[in-house]
Design a protein around this motif. Structure first.
Motif, PDB file in Angstrom:
ATOM      1  N   GLY A 170     -70.607  23.392  21.295  1.00 44.82           N
ATOM      2  CA  GLY A 170     -71.359  23.240  20.056  1.00 44.82           C
ATOM      3  C   GLY A 170     -71.113  24.390  19.102  1.00 44.82           C
ATOM      4  O   GLY A 170     -71.032  24.202  17.874  1.00 44.82           O
ATOM      5  N   PHE A 171     -70.994  25.570  19.651  1.00 38.76           N
ATOM      6  CA  PHE A 171     -70.689  26.758  18.861  1.00 38.76           C
ATOM      7  C   PHE A 171     -69.327  26.580  18.186  1.00 38.76           C
ATOM      8  O   PHE A 171     -69.157  26.815  16.982  1.00 38.76           O
ATOM      9  N   ALA A 172     -68.337  26.150  18.952  1.00 39.55           N
ATOM     10  CA  ALA A 172     -66.993  25.953  18.414  1.00 39.55           C
ATOM     11  C   ALA A 172     -66.985  24.905  17.312  1.00 39.55           C
ATOM     12  O   ALA A 172     -66.341  25.090  16.263  1.00 39.55           O
ATOM     13  N   ARG A 173     -67.692  23.789  17.523  1.00 38.82           N
ATOM     14  CA  ARG A 173     -67.734  22.744  16.500  1.00 38.82           C
ATOM     15  C   ARG A 173     -68.305  23.280  15.194  1.00 38.82           C
ATOM     16  O   ARG A 173     -67.821  22.956  14.102  1.00 38.82           O
TER      17      ARG A 173
ATOM     18  N   SER B  98     -59.253  24.425  11.130  1.00 36.34           N
ATOM     19  CA  SER B  98     -60.216  23.662  11.908  1.00 36.34           C
ATOM     20  C   SER B  98     -59.492  22.895  13.006  1.00 36.34           C
ATOM     21  O   SER B  98     -58.270  22.713  12.941  1.00 36.34           O
ATOM     22  N   ALA B  99     -60.250  22.466  14.012  1.00 36.85           N
ATOM     23  CA  ALA B  99     -59.670  21.706  15.119  1.00 36.85           C
ATOM     24  C   ALA B  99     -60.745  20.815  15.722  1.00 36.85           C
ATOM     25  O   ALA B  99     -61.950  21.046  15.522  1.00 36.85           O
ATOM     26  N   GLN B 100     -60.319  19.813  16.473  1.00 39.78           N
ATOM     27  CA  GLN B 100     -61.241  18.978  17.221  1.00 39.78           C
ATOM     28  C   GLN B 100     -61.612  19.680  18.525  1.00 39.78           C
ATOM     29  O   GLN B 100     -60.785  20.378  19.119  1.00 39.78           O
ATOM     30  N   VAL B 101     -62.846  19.487  18.983  1.00 41.99           N
ATOM     31  CA  VAL B 101     -63.312  20.101  20.220  1.00 41.99           C
ATOM     32  C   VAL B 101     -63.339  19.066  21.334  1.00 41.99           C
ATOM     33  O   VAL B 101     -63.965  18.010  21.198  1.00 41.99           O
ATOM     34  N   GLU B 102     -62.647  19.365  22.416  1.00 39.40           N
ATOM     35  CA  GLU B 102     -62.693  18.541  23.624  1.00 39.40           C
ATOM     36  C   GLU B 102     -63.622  19.227  24.621  1.00 39.40           C
ATOM     37  O   GLU B 102     -63.337  20.331  25.075  1.00 39.40           O
ATOM     38  N   GLU B 103     -64.738  18.584  24.940  1.00 39.00           N
ATOM     39  CA  GLU B 103     -65.720  19.184  25.836  1.00 39.00           C
ATOM     40  C   GLU B 103     -65.231  19.131  27.282  1.00 39.00           C
ATOM     41  O   GLU B 103     -64.739  18.098  27.746  1.00 39.00           O
TER      42      GLU B 103
END
Length: 295
Positions: free
Chosen positions: A225-228, A241-246
């Motif tokens: 969540g922090f990364a997003r 920016s980038a997409q976050v894969e959990e």
């Protein structure tokens, strides 16, 4: 009022230098290696006695969490014995000490926020060494304020926000742990809190002002969540920016065990000092804006 900060190049030390101008009557001096080395107690005492500060801020530490598993002697020498030397020298010149500690003193097994009175149970060498440092500081100087903070970031040094922005320049997708929860905390907010506390404890010797306090950004999130939030903020400011894969903690093994929950309650800080840090998302915006050149 003279404030001596131990740790010249750290995130909090540099943020204290930035924030000092906003606090009239406070003179902030930074001290660090080679003149002051926590592995050399003699240099600690000499530097503090020469400066004769009203308040000492103990902001230097061994923070390589995984490396500490292989170097426990060094971690304890800096984070426990070094912290003790700082507190002892501060007491010798009748200075209060503000010592920075960590959420890693807790196990991470609790279901909610940790209060200062909750039982400590570190699960890695870094956390154990910082807990010993807390005990050493409290024993060496009765005029102590120990601040437990967490997930520190800033435009300085190495930290999660800078790492995420750097990765976003190289790739479209970033894998980030989603089952560890805590409070992202701006070093600028820590600095503001430290200076407010320093102004109080320099003049007020009441025992209620001393002890252990949590100081962390308000609101909790996961690393994912922090990364997003970092990426969304950066994108709005024209940055990478980038997409976050959990992913789960088990998918990203590290030498040192991290707490799954290290959320901190700052109610005691508010009750005693009348202040607590702002919401972490607000402070994160300011840090990202500086890093990507936004306004």
């Amino acid at each position: 009022m003279r404030v001596l900060v131990i740790g010249r190049d750290g995130q909090v030390a540099r943020s204290l230098a930035d924030r000092a101008a906003a606090h009239a009557g406070i003179e902030v001096k930074l001290a660090g290696r080679p003149q002051l080395d926590l592995l050399e107690p003699g240099t600690v005492r000499a530097s503090i006695l020469a400066a004769r500060p009203d308040v000492v801020v103990s902001a230097a530490a061994y923070t390589a969490v995984d490396q500490a598993e292989d170097e426990p002697d060094v971690a304890f020498a800096v984070n426990a014995a070094g912290a003790r030397a700082v507190a002892q020298a501060a007491a010798e010149v009748d200075a209060a000490i503000i010592h920075l500690s960590t959420d890693y003193v807790f196990s991470g097994d609790a279901p909610g926020e940790y209060a200062e009175s909750d039982a400590t149970d570190p699960r890695n060498v870094y956390g154990l060494s910082k807990l010993e440092g807390e005990k050493a500081v409290a024993a060496a100087n009765p005029r102590h304020v120990i601040l437990r903070t967490a997930w520190v970031y800033s435009p300085y040094g190495r930290n999660f926000v800078k790492t995420m922005l750097a990765l976003a320049k190289e790739r479209d997708r970033v894998r980030v742990v989603a089952d560890q929860w805590g409070n992202p905390t701006s070093a600028a907010d820590i600095a503001e809190g430290v200076l407010r506390i320093a102004q109080t404890v320099a003049a007020d010797r009441q025992a209620s002002r001393h002890g252990i306090f949590n100081l962390a950004g308000q609101g909790a999130t996961s690393w994912a969540g922090f990364a997003r939030h970092v990426f969304a903020t950066s994108a709005r400011l024209g940055g990478p920016s980038a997409q976050v894969e959990e992913i789960a903690t088990a998918d990203y093994p590290t030498k040192a065990r991290r707490p799954l929950n290290s959320r901190l309650s700052c109610q005691k800080l508010l009750d005693v000092y009348g202040w607590r840090p702002p919401a972490w998302r607000e402070s994160c915006w300011s840090a990202v804006a500086r890093l990507v050149g936004g306004n």
